[in-house]
Design an enzyme around this catalytic site. Structure first.
Site, PDB file in Angstrom:
ATOM      1  N   LYS A  21      32.556  31.687  43.075  1.00 42.61           N
ATOM      2  CA  LYS A  21      31.650  32.842  43.028  1.00 42.61           C
ATOM      3  C   LYS A  21      32.443  34.082  42.659  1.00 42.61           C
ATOM      4  O   LYS A  21      33.300  34.535  43.408  1.00 42.61           O
ATOM      5  CB  LYS A  21      30.982  33.080  44.387  1.00 42.61           C
ATOM      6  N   GLU A  46      43.998  35.417  50.457  1.00 43.98           N
ATOM      7  CA  GLU A  46      44.858  36.418  49.815  1.00 43.98           C
ATOM      8  C   GLU A  46      44.149  37.746  50.018  1.00 43.98           C
ATOM      9  O   GLU A  46      43.142  38.017  49.377  1.00 43.98           O
ATOM     10  CB  GLU A  46      45.029  36.038  48.347  1.00 43.98           C
ATOM     11  N   GLU A  67      44.067  50.635  53.368  1.00 45.34           N
ATOM     12  CA  GLU A  67      44.080  50.471  51.915  1.00 45.34           C
ATOM     13  C   GLU A  67      43.148  51.504  51.295  1.00 45.34           C
ATOM     14  O   GLU A  67      41.950  51.512  51.612  1.00 45.34           O
ATOM     15  CB  GLU A  67      43.502  49.083  51.615  1.00 45.34           C
ATOM     16  N   CYS A 104      45.647  44.693  45.144  1.00 48.50           N
ATOM     17  CA  CYS A 104      45.935  44.363  46.555  1.00 48.50           C
ATOM     18  C   CYS A 104      47.393  44.599  46.890  1.00 48.50           C
ATOM     19  O   CYS A 104      47.723  44.984  48.007  1.00 48.50           O
ATOM     20  CB  CYS A 104      45.533  42.927  46.843  1.00 48.50           C
TER      21      CYS A 104
HETATM   22  P1  NDP Z   1      35.155  42.020  49.585  1.00 49.38           P
HETATM   23  O1  NDP Z   1      36.250  41.401  50.350  1.00 49.38           O
HETATM   24  O2  NDP Z   1      33.898  42.321  50.287  1.00 49.38           O
HETATM   25  O3  NDP Z   1      34.776  41.098  48.338  1.00 49.38           O
HETATM   26  C1  NDP Z   1      35.534  40.060  47.792  1.00 49.38           C
HETATM   27  C2  NDP Z   1      34.645  38.893  47.400  1.00 49.38           C
HETATM   28  O4  NDP Z   1      34.070  38.304  48.563  1.00 49.38           O
HETATM   29  C3  NDP Z   1      33.449  39.288  46.544  1.00 49.38           C
HETATM   30  O5  NDP Z   1      33.142  38.230  45.662  1.00 49.38           O
HETATM   31  C4  NDP Z   1      32.349  39.459  47.571  1.00 49.38           C
HETATM   32  O6  NDP Z   1      31.073  39.382  47.014  1.00 49.38           O
HETATM   33  C5  NDP Z   1      32.636  38.296  48.487  1.00 49.38           C
HETATM   34  N1  NDP Z   1      32.142  38.424  49.854  1.00 49.38           N
HETATM   35  C6  NDP Z   1      31.760  39.538  50.527  1.00 49.38           C
HETATM   36  N2  NDP Z   1      31.387  39.217  51.778  1.00 49.38           N
HETATM   37  C7  NDP Z   1      31.542  37.875  51.905  1.00 49.38           C
HETATM   38  C8  NDP Z   1      31.341  36.946  52.974  1.00 49.38           C
HETATM   39  N3  NDP Z   1      30.919  37.332  54.157  1.00 49.38           N
HETATM   40  N4  NDP Z   1      31.623  35.637  52.750  1.00 49.38           N
HETATM   41  C9  NDP Z   1      32.088  35.226  51.568  1.00 49.38           C
HETATM   42  N5  NDP Z   1      32.277  36.059  50.515  1.00 49.38           N
HETATM   43  C10 NDP Z   1      32.028  37.368  50.687  1.00 49.38           C
HETATM   44  O7  NDP Z   1      35.673  43.310  48.901  1.00 49.38           O
HETATM   45  P2  NDP Z   1      34.761  44.508  48.341  1.00 49.38           P
HETATM   46  O8  NDP Z   1      34.462  44.198  46.962  1.00 49.38           O
HETATM   47  O9  NDP Z   1      33.599  44.794  49.225  1.00 49.38           O
HETATM   48  O10 NDP Z   1      35.730  45.713  48.481  1.00 49.38           O
HETATM   49  C11 NDP Z   1      35.882  46.360  49.737  1.00 49.38           C
HETATM   50  C12 NDP Z   1      37.313  46.730  49.951  1.00 49.38           C
HETATM   51  O11 NDP Z   1      38.081  45.542  50.014  1.00 49.38           O
HETATM   52  C13 NDP Z   1      37.924  47.514  48.816  1.00 49.38           C
HETATM   53  O12 NDP Z   1      37.738  48.867  48.947  1.00 49.38           O
HETATM   54  C14 NDP Z   1      39.359  47.166  48.966  1.00 49.38           C
HETATM   55  O13 NDP Z   1      39.950  47.985  49.926  1.00 49.38           O
HETATM   56  C15 NDP Z   1      39.346  45.754  49.473  1.00 49.38           C
HETATM   57  N6  NDP Z   1      39.571  44.737  48.427  1.00 49.38           N
HETATM   58  C16 NDP Z   1      40.740  44.088  48.428  1.00 49.38           C
HETATM   59  C17 NDP Z   1      41.008  43.174  47.460  1.00 49.38           C
HETATM   60  C18 NDP Z   1      42.282  42.450  47.445  1.00 49.38           C
HETATM   61  O14 NDP Z   1      42.577  41.762  46.482  1.00 49.38           O
HETATM   62  N7  NDP Z   1      43.072  42.537  48.466  1.00 49.38           N
HETATM   63  C19 NDP Z   1      40.080  42.884  46.387  1.00 49.38           C
HETATM   64  C20 NDP Z   1      38.830  43.590  46.498  1.00 49.38           C
HETATM   65  C21 NDP Z   1      38.627  44.498  47.478  1.00 49.38           C
HETATM   66  P3  NDP Z   1      30.424  40.653  46.291  1.00 49.38           P
HETATM   67  O15 NDP Z   1      31.521  41.571  45.889  1.00 49.38           O
HETATM   68  O16 NDP Z   1      29.728  40.081  45.144  1.00 49.38           O
HETATM   69  O17 NDP Z   1      29.555  41.292  47.309  1.00 49.38           O
END
Ligand code: NDP
Length: 795
Positions: free
Chosen positions: A192, A266, A397, A300
């Site tokens: 996904k 990760e 972050e 990240c």
């Molecule tokens: P998320 O961790 O929410 O999203 C990452 C992925 O997980 C997306 O595909 C999201 O779907 C999906 N997801 C969200 N909730 C669930 C769940 N309960 N179970 C399974 N999958 C889920 O990151 P965000 O995009 O909301 O970003 C929020 C913050 O996270 C950012 O501001 C940043 O600080 C951090 N972040 C960190 C990353 C990293 O690589 N360390 C990457 C991205 C964000 P969808 O986005 O479609 O809702």
């Protein structure tokens, strides 16, 4: 006439837009909505649509529906149906498919780069020169692993069906990091993408169809977090791989507790970027550009906390300000831009809110003076000065192009600041003094260290975090192992609950004068200690006779034991040779008391004399085996980029918690303790609940060995209660649990707090006598975590 110098100084950049005509055509072809890709079919989207926005100009690129439970189920079923055949194809055939995907990605490189730029907002320079070439590299590299799988990973099998959830910051690259190793190892996947950036995943699905990938091997479902949760929670998924925020990682850890699904996380980071006074400052300034202003800081492993030695701090900050003023921010498809658009408006708001807290806490923000485009979600890059370590901007972050800065005087202070975070994803170290750089690299608690360079990635180098940045690795041999499971002989027996439920009854004696009553104590910090609660329990043996008393440890005892384990940090720095000697000596001492242990096992467990003798002999051999490995479980030097040495080091976790089962109480306890201490960890072990006297007799052996006090701590008492406290303890970095299925779930749930790595056996009894199950490389691997160190060389 103006001189060339004058011209160079006044010359303005002209516009250099990359054409998006091909992408526009492609988008027009998908005007009905982005499809899910299930079982080799593009499923016509149905139901309410959300829009996919180009963050650089707020235009609508595409429309998307959200997969619900039925579609997730269909995708998992398709993956399940395809998996046996895909695995049976063999490594070479899978290699051909991965190679074909790599070639197609290369042929579509420009298209994919433009599509990614429009979907995510990152600059075309980054997608063209960074993301997409790395995507191709990942598939090539893993075509190689597929080819070599049978010879390089004997006695391993694919895990099965993998549920993979990826974020929006490197959409296609994260897809490649997830799909390539899974497929190489013979798994099938349901992936996904983030709902903000689904487009390159759709293009990838088309590539899968173009290369004729068997139906169901790759399935892509779109949707938001709810869809993600349906996928990670699906009962027929065998492995979950997630990249994203620590908060969601923790939810997934909790959701999967006790399910037996393999998990790699990760997660986030707050990575230190350390500049020593002898660094090449101009190079370090360019490093900052790549560390935090690259990809709009939505990285990240971004070097988001710049930690500078005091003597050079002012000049370094001046250089940073000068460099900021030269950054070009704007239309990401323009090839001259350095910084593009933030992925979405909510993300921009999140960045702004956190930046505001920094200013409210008294820090000074230095922003790029550039004018931002009127449309789109742009954020001026910058950095803070005047922050304190506890400020929110130093702990959380920001996930935007804003760094914080701190200063230090000594190496010691730099290390304290660097490690003052709950994360441990990456670190960057700038120093021309190789001794200093390497000793700092050894001391920073992070999974990836870049020396005099930053944000380097390669399929041939492991990537992944320490602490709350998650566990598991992506890339290299280590990454492939995340998608394999060891082949274990036969079906496994369920473990029954401990036979001995602690109660107290005095030991009966046949003599007129009672025997001196002895209660075995706990073993903490190299000393025998009474249990904190002062309680003990009767230990029954063969025929139900009371054979002694053991201390009933409680949560305070666990805490004391962890404290004692924390005090012996030096054990990790003892050479492997010296650790081996300690283990050989342990074997020698054990062997001298062979008869005593055999008799104890017979009386305690009711084992036959033959069986007890076999257990003691295997215990002694196991000491030899791990002594042999103490100086041989080497890391690796990976082949990655030109003029880089990329080291992969096996580092101990620090403090490990071990929960021992009742069966084969001496051998099982040693099978858990020995690999842990051979690799340099200190341990807190909860002894067999029913046969604690085996452990309390064993610590007498430890007392006469050369093992420093505190390296092994032994607690007796109620297994589940003690295990829960151990699993919850924030200083314990990893826990192995051998108990019940319910206890495995409890431990995995309790471990969510600091996201410690867990290895639980779901209540399945192991054949501890068998070398194939009771010892092996998996124990050593799980007793260590990989630190990847990148070292550039050359003039
Ligand atoms: P998320 O961790 O929410 O999203 C990452 C992925 O997980 C997306 O595909 C999201 O779907 C999906 N997801 C969200 N909730 C669930 C769940 N309960 N179970 C399974 N999958 C889920 O990151 P965000 O995009 O909301 O970003 C929020 C913050 O996270 C950012 O501001 C940043 O600080 C951090 N972040 C960190 C990353 C990293 O690589 N360390 C990457 C991205 C964000 P969808 O986005 O479609 O809702």
């Amino acid at each position: 006439m103006p001189s060339i110098k004058d011209i160079m100084e006044t010359m303005e950049y002209g516009p250099a837009p990359e054409s998006n005509a091909e992408v526009k055509d492609w988008l027009a072809g998908h005007a009905d909505g982005i499809s899910h890709f299930i079982g080799g079919h593009f499923v016509t989207p149905e139901g309410p649509m959300t829009t996919v926005i180009n963050p650089a100009d707020d235009s609508v690129l595409a429309r998307l529906t959200k997969a619900g439970a039925d579609q997730i189920d269909a995708a998992v079923k398709a993956a399940r149906a395809a998996q046996p055949k895909w695995a049976a194809l063999g490594g070479h055939a899978r290699a051909r498919f991965l190679y074909a995907i790599a070639r197609h990605v290369q042929k579509r490189e420009r298209f994919l780069a433009v599509l990614e730029t429009m979907d995510n907002g990152k600059t075309i320079r980054e997608t063209r020169d960074g993301d997409i070439p790395l995507v191709a590299r990942h598939f090539y590299h893993h075509a190689g692993w597929a080819e070599l799988l049978e010879s390089e990973f004997p006695n391993h099998r694919p895990v099965g069906v993998c549920g993979q959830v990826i974020p929006w910051n490197f959409p296609l690259l994260m897809l490649a990091w997830k799909i390539a190793p899974a497929l190489a190892a013979g798994n099938t996947v349901v992936l996904k993408p983030a709902d903000l950036t689904p487009l390159t995943a759709q293009a990838f699905a088309e590539i899968c169809a173009d290369v004729g990938l068997p139906a169901g091997v790759v399935n892509i479902v779109h949707g938001d977090g709810e869809t993600g949760a349906l996928l990670t929670g699906h009962p027929d998924v065998d492995k979950v791989a997630f990249t994203g925020s620590t908060a969601v990682g923790r939810l997934i850890r909790e959701q999967l507790a006790g399910s037996g699904k393999k998990l790699s996380l990760e997660l986030g980071g707050k990575s230190p970027f350390i500049v020593f006074e002898d660094a090449d400052l101009d190079a370090a300034v360019e490093g900052v550009v790549d560390a935090i202003w690259f990809n709009q800081g939505e990285v990240c492993c971004a070097g988001s906390r710049i930690i500078v030695q005091e003597g050079i701090a002012e000049s370094f900050f001046s250089k940073l300000k000068a460099r900021l003023s030269a950054l070009r921010i704007g239309t990401p498809l323009d090839k001259t831009m350095d910084v593009g658009a933030v992925v979405s408006r909510p993300q921009l708001e999140r960045i702004r809110a956190l930046v505001a807290t920094g200013e409210a806490e008294g820090a000074i923000l230095h922003s790029a003076p550039a004018e931002l485009p009127a449309q789109g979600t742009f954020c001026a890059p910058g950095f803070f000065t005047g922050t304190a370590p506890a400020h929110r901007v130093n702990q959380e972050e920001i996930f935007g192009p804003i760094a914080t800065t701190l200063t230090f005087r000594t190496l010691e202070e730099a290390m304290q600041l660097a490690n003052d975070t709950r994360y441990g994803l990456a670190a960057t170290i700038w120093s021309q003094d190789i001794d200093r750089a390497i000793s700092a690299a050894a001391r920073v608690k992070a999974g990836v260290i870049w020396i005099n360079s930053t944000n380097l990635f390669d399929a041939g180098a492991a990537f992944g975090g320490y602490r709350e940045s998650g566990f598991g690795r992506e890339g290299a041999r280590e990454g492939v192992l995340e998608y394999l499971a060891p082949v274990l002989p036969g079906s496994r027996k369920e473990r029954s609950d401990p036979k001995l439920v602690p109660t107290f009854a005095p030991r009966k004696t046949k003599h007129d004068v009672p025997a001196i009553d002895v209660t075995a104590k706990l073993y903490i910090g190299g000393k025998q200690k009474r249990a904190d609660g002062g309680q003990s329990y009767s230990v029954t043996g063969k025929g139900g006779a009371i054979i002694g008393h053991a201390a009933l440890g409680n949560r305070k005892d666990i805490r004391n034991a962890v404290e004692a384990a924390a005090k012996v940090g030096s054990w990790a720095n003892v050479t492997g040779h010296n650790r081996a000697q300690v283990l050989y000596f342990l074997a020698e001492n054990l062997s001298q008391r062979r008869a005593e242990f055999e008799s104890l096992l017979i009386h305690s467990t009711g084992a036959s004399s033959k069986s007890a003798a076999a257990e003691v002999e295997a215990s002694i051999r196991r000491c030899f085996w791990y002594a042999a490995y103490a100086d041989k479980f080497d890391g690796a030097v990976h082949t990655t980029r030109q003029r880089h040495v990329t080291l992969s080091l096996n580092e101990p976790w620090g403090i490990m918690g071990l929960v021992c089962p009742d069966e084969r109480p001496l051998l099982s306890m040693l099978s858990l303790i020995l690999p842990a201490i051979a690799m340099g960890n200190s341990v807190v072990a909860i002894a067999s609940q029913s046969h604690p006297l085996v452990a309390t007799t064993f610590y007498q052996v430890l007392e006469t060995s050369d093992l420093p006090g505190g390296v092994v701590n032994l607690i007796t008492g109620l297994r589940e209660d003690l295990a829960k406290t151990l699993a919850e303890h924030d200083e314990v970095a990893c826990i192995w649990y051998c108990g019940s299925a319910a206890g495995s779930a409890m431990v995995e749930r309790a471990a969510c707090g600091n996201l410690k790595a867990t290895w639980t056996d779901l209540g399945h009894v192991r054949d501890w006598l068998a070398d194939t199950e009771g010892q092996g490389a998996e124990y050593l691997r799980r007793a260590t975590q990989i630190k990847t160190v990148w070292l550039p060389y050359g003039e």
